[in-house]
Design an enzyme around this catalytic site. Structure first.
Site, short mmCIF file in Angstrom:
data_model
loop_
_atom_site.label_atom_id
_atom_site.label_comp_id
_atom_site.label_asym_id
_atom_site.label_seq_id
_atom_site.Cartn_x
_atom_site.Cartn_y
_atom_site.Cartn_z
N SER A 40 -8.10 6.07 0.77
CA SER A 40 -7.04 6.85 0.13
C SER A 40 -5.90 6.02 -0.43
O SER A 40 -5.13 6.51 -1.25
CB SER A 40 -6.48 7.89 1.10
OG SER A 40 -5.71 7.28 2.10
N LYS A 78 -0.03 6.61 3.92
CA LYS A 78 0.25 7.19 2.60
C LYS A 78 1.57 6.64 2.08
O LYS A 78 2.37 6.06 2.80
CB LYS A 78 0.36 8.72 2.66
CG LYS A 78 -0.82 9.44 3.27
CD LYS A 78 -2.04 9.42 2.41
CE LYS A 78 -3.18 10.16 3.10
NZ LYS A 78 -4.46 9.73 2.68
#
Length: 180
Positions: A40, A78
């Site tokens: 990700s 993230k």
């Protein structure tokens, strides 16, 4: 001779115990090492990259953080896009924060030198039902927008679930060709 040896052993035991206590305190309260799992955050971080996370740092926009997943026992990595009070919008693959256009150079893939136009259009209202990022929360996105389970899907990240900010990546000696 026997007394000298026992004093030496006692000295070593004390030094090792103090070292373990220092390491424990540092890992518990200051920083920790962890490994990235998943794709990700590519191209910024790849799967199995090793990182150091600082636990006591002020989080700013575009920092990369590690936090407890909202729906499992895993930790996610993230990028912080929205801070409390921010209005977030993505239009024609351009990020707007509080109405101001922000370029995202971290989405540039060094291997193919092309911009990843994969985020899709959205407003915070459409995704979360809120106009702005609520107090004590963050809005986060992965750099690999095509393959990232992030705030677009699970909503805001509460501050109290944040482990810390990624400070740097490190490589074990054997990975850079040095003997153990």
């Amino acid at each position: 001779m026997k007394t000298s040896l026992s004093k030496e052993i006692g000295s070593w035991i004390k030094a090792i115990a103090i070292a373990f206590i220092i390491v424990f305190i540092c890992r518990k309260y200051l920083f920790t090492a962890t490994t990235v799992y998943g794709e990700s955050m590519e191209p910024t971080f790849s799967e199995f990259d090793r990182i150091i996370v600082g636990k006591h740092t002020s989080i700013e926009r575009f920092d990369i953080i590690v936090f407890q997943s909202p729906d499992s026992d895993e930790y996610y990595i993230k990028r912080v896009i929205g801070l409390p009070g921010d209005h977030i919008e993505m239009k024609d693959n351009i990020l707007y924060i509080n109405g101001k256009k922000h370029l995202e150079p971290y989405l540039m893939n060094e291997n193919v030198q092309q911009f990843r136009n994969a985020t899709g259009d959205f407003t915070l209202q459409e995704l979360t039902g809120k106009d702005v990022v609520p107090e004590e929360t963050l809005f986060v996105l992965g750099d690999n927008r095509l393959n990232s389970y992030d705030s677009r899907f699970f909503g805001f990240v509460p501050f109290n679930t944040v482990l810390g900010e990624v400070k740097f990546r490190y490589y074990p000696l054997e990975e850079i060709g040095m003997p153990k």
